[in-house]
Each structure stands twice: as C-alpha cells, then as structure tokens.
Design a protein around this motif. Structure first.
Motif, PDB file in Angstrom:
ATOM      1  N   SER A  10       0.824  -1.208   0.000  1.00 47.16           N
ATOM      2  CA  SER A  10       0.000   0.000   0.000  1.00 47.16           C
ATOM      3  C   SER A  10       0.862   1.264   0.000  1.00 47.16           C
ATOM      4  O   SER A  10       0.627   2.189  -0.795  1.00 47.16           O
ATOM      5  CB  SER A  10      -0.940  -0.003   1.213  1.00 47.16           C
ATOM      6  OG  SER A  10      -0.208  -0.134   2.428  1.00 47.16           O
ATOM      7  N   ALA A 127      -3.368   4.557   3.358  1.00 46.71           N
ATOM      8  CA  ALA A 127      -3.287   3.837   2.085  1.00 46.71           C
ATOM      9  C   ALA A 127      -3.733   2.403   2.295  1.00 46.71           C
ATOM     10  O   ALA A 127      -3.430   1.798   3.327  1.00 46.71           O
ATOM     11  CB  ALA A 127      -1.862   3.869   1.545  1.00 46.71           C
ATOM     12  N   GLN A 128      -4.427   1.882   1.310  1.00 47.42           N
ATOM     13  CA  GLN A 128      -4.865   0.484   1.375  1.00 47.42           C
ATOM     14  C   GLN A 128      -4.733  -0.153  -0.003  1.00 47.42           C
ATOM     15  O   GLN A 128      -5.237   0.370  -1.001  1.00 47.42           O
ATOM     16  CB  GLN A 128      -6.317   0.392   1.846  1.00 47.42           C
ATOM     17  CG  GLN A 128      -6.787  -1.046   2.047  1.00 47.42           C
ATOM     18  CD  GLN A 128      -8.124  -1.117   2.768  1.00 47.42           C
ATOM     19  OE1 GLN A 128      -8.514  -0.198   3.474  1.00 47.42           O
ATOM     20  NE2 GLN A 128      -8.825  -2.219   2.586  1.00 47.42           N
ATOM     21  N   LYS A 129      -4.041  -1.268  -0.056  1.00 47.34           N
ATOM     22  CA  LYS A 129      -3.851  -1.987  -1.318  1.00 47.34           C
ATOM     23  C   LYS A 129      -5.135  -2.731  -1.663  1.00 47.34           C
ATOM     24  O   LYS A 129      -5.662  -3.494  -0.848  1.00 47.34           O
ATOM     25  CB  LYS A 129      -2.686  -2.971  -1.165  1.00 47.34           C
ATOM     26  CG  LYS A 129      -2.384  -3.802  -2.391  1.00 47.34           C
ATOM     27  CD  LYS A 129      -1.202  -4.737  -2.126  1.00 47.34           C
ATOM     28  CE  LYS A 129      -0.935  -5.656  -3.292  1.00 47.34           C
ATOM     29  NZ  LYS A 129       0.204  -6.574  -3.019  1.00 47.34           N
ATOM     30  N   VAL A 135      -4.150   0.991  -5.553  1.00 47.04           N
ATOM     31  CA  VAL A 135      -4.027   1.424  -4.161  1.00 47.04           C
ATOM     32  C   VAL A 135      -5.085   2.488  -3.889  1.00 47.04           C
ATOM     33  O   VAL A 135      -5.376   3.332  -4.733  1.00 47.04           O
ATOM     34  CB  VAL A 135      -2.607   1.968  -3.867  1.00 47.04           C
ATOM     35  CG1 VAL A 135      -2.286   3.185  -4.716  1.00 47.04           C
ATOM     36  CG2 VAL A 135      -2.429   2.259  -2.382  1.00 47.04           C
ATOM     37  N   SER A 248      -2.739  -0.822   9.610  1.00 46.17           N
ATOM     38  CA  SER A 248      -1.923  -1.817   8.903  1.00 46.17           C
ATOM     39  C   SER A 248      -1.853  -3.123   9.685  1.00 46.17           C
ATOM     40  O   SER A 248      -1.828  -4.206   9.103  1.00 46.17           O
ATOM     41  CB  SER A 248      -0.517  -1.266   8.658  1.00 46.17           C
ATOM     42  OG  SER A 248       0.124  -0.925   9.882  1.00 46.17           O
TER      43      SER A 248
END
Length: 297
Positions: A10, A127-129, A135, A248
């Motif tokens: 991410s 942020a997030q993948k 992303v 995370s």
C-alpha cells in the motif's frame, strides 16, 4: 531524476503513484504476478473523491536494473527488510536511500549500510492496497523526511511533488521522528488489531476509548518528554482523520499475515524498559497480537 521504489504494498504503490506524476519511476517487486499486473495496467490510485488516476511506471523483479544515478525508496515492511538489506549492500555507495518502514527496529540496522546518504521517512497518510496494481488513498497525511547521513540536497526534489493531497515536511531528527510515529502506531495499531475495529471506533466504542486513554497515559508516564509533542488531542484527531481506515496491523491480521508488532510495539517496550519503565497495558496488547498470530513458544 530516476526513482526506484522497492516494494509495492500500500505505501510503496501510493508513493510511486504520486512520484510518477513528475518523475520516471520504477517499482521493484518480488512476485512475477504483480510484475505482470503493473506492467499491463500501471498503478491505479483511487483518490479521496473516488476518481481513479492511472500512472504508467516501469516494473522489475531484478535489483540489477537499479542504475547508479537512481534515488532508491525502500518501502517493504520491516518483516521483509532483512531480505532486502544484503541486496542494498551491493549497490553503489553514491545512491541515496530512503527508508519508510514503521517502528524503530530498522534504524540502527540501516545505518550499517555502506551508502553515503541515508534518510528516513514517516508516512502519516492512509493507504490500502486493493489488488496488485491498485491502491486506495484513504486519508491525507504528511510525509515527514529526515536525512540521517549525507547530503540533504539529494532529497530536495520532493518539494516538486508536494501538493495538497501529498504534503511533505522535512525534520531534523530522524530517530525522534520515528519514535513519535511509533507511539502513534502503539496507540492505534495493537488495539484495532486485537479488537478488530476501524480506527474511528476507538473513539465511538466506549470501552475501546477507555483503553486508548489509559494506553496514552501509560506511555506518557514512561516518556514524559513526549507529552508536549504527542498530545492526546493529536491522537484523537488522527483517529478522526482515519476513522474509516483499518490500521496496517489489523489488515495484516485479517489477511493472516505476520504483523509489525515486534518492530513497532516491541521496540517501544524495550526502549521503556531500558529507561527503567514498564508498560503493562502495551505489553499485554503486544502478547495478544503475537498470540493471535499463533507464535509458538
């Protein structure tokens, strides 16, 4: 300026997406599947307003493709950093390196590298993948940068990519910067991972809020000099700004991946014990996360 981003999780993908708006970016990945996805699609960034920005980037799995005139950003998690460090040792000494890992454990390890210019980054954004090439930018936050060794001028190009969506701030003390970020991580990450709640629920769930407040006070008793720069109001503000985010550590738990609890929480506990202080609440959360990971004795 040729930029290489090692790691396309991410953080790596979000950084690469913003940098690719102004510079030539190469992303170095481990898996062939991700290499093929990024080569086919580029990196897609889902912006805060829901729009999608598609950025063309180069992609490789080979460290040999890093040119001597590159600027290298190491964005792998600490759990994978030990695989990367021997590769970095073989790079030319004049290549500037920037490390953006959470926690404190990597600080001394990184400074053993032969490169002349080494900096550290603290990523405050969300942020997030979503998949191997997409992303989600989940929240605006500053990218703090501190040059621990070498030429500060090698990092000044970051000012060219700074924007309202991607703010950048230079600070003087890398270790202090990393420690303060680690404290914020300690307040939010283990609690959300154990309770399996989003960041904002630390404020709306009455019992979670009680734990958050107690955890903050415990850490401030151990590190009273940080109370002025890390206020509880700042912690609350961060939870509000990232209310819809999964930390995370929670993302790792939900995906059954090894968390960064050792490099973040474990490092803060060790620092407190070195100063003759104990952190019983944080230590309990530390062991709960490890127990959830199924760590064997």
């Amino acid at each position: 300026m040729k930029i290489v981003v090692i790691g396309a999780g991410s953080v790596g993908m979000l950084l690469a997406s913003f940098l690719a708006e102004r510079f030539q970016v190469t992303v170095l990945v481990r898996r062939k599947e991700q290499e093929e996805a990024i080569r086919k699609h580029g990196i897609h960034r889902i912006n805060l307003d829901g729009t999608i920005t598609r950025l063309p980037v180069n992609v490789s799995t080979k460290y040999e493709d890093i040119r001597s005139d590159s600027f290298v950003i190491v964005a792998v998690k600490y759990t994978h950093l030990k695989e990367v460090l021997p590769r970095l040792e073989k790079l030319p000494e004049d290549i500037p390196l920037l490390f953006v890992q959470n926690g404190l454990a990597h600080f001394d390890e990184v400074l053993k590298l032969p490169q002349k210019t080494i900096g550290f980054g603290s990523c405050q954004f969300g942020a997030q993948k979503e998949n191997d090439h997409t992303v989600n930018h989940r929240g605006i936050g500053v990218l703090k940068l501190a040059v621990e060794r070498g030429k500060t001028g090698d990092f000044q190009w970051f000012s060219k990519v700074e924007s309202a969506s991607f703010p950048v701030q230079f600070v003087d003390d890398a270790e202090k910067m990393l420690f303060e970020k680690a404290l914020y991580n300690c307040f939010i990450n283990p609690l959300t991972a154990v309770l399996q709640i989003k960041n904002g629920e630390l404020l709306t769930n009455r019992h979670a809020y009680i734990l958050l407040k107690a955890l903050y006070e415990e850490c401030m008793e151990a590190f009273p000099e940080r109370r002025e720069t890390v206020s509880f109001e700042d912690v609350v503000s961060l939870c509000k700004k990232t209310a819809s985010n999964s930390s995370s550590m929670l993302q790792d738990r939900l995906l059954n991946r090894k968390t960064e609890v050792e490099s973040i929480v474990g490092a803060v506990i060790k620092k407190a014990e070195k100063n003759g202080k104990s952190l019983p609440i944080l230590k309990t959360l530390y062991h709960l996360v490890l127990a959830l990971e199924g760590e064997k004795t």
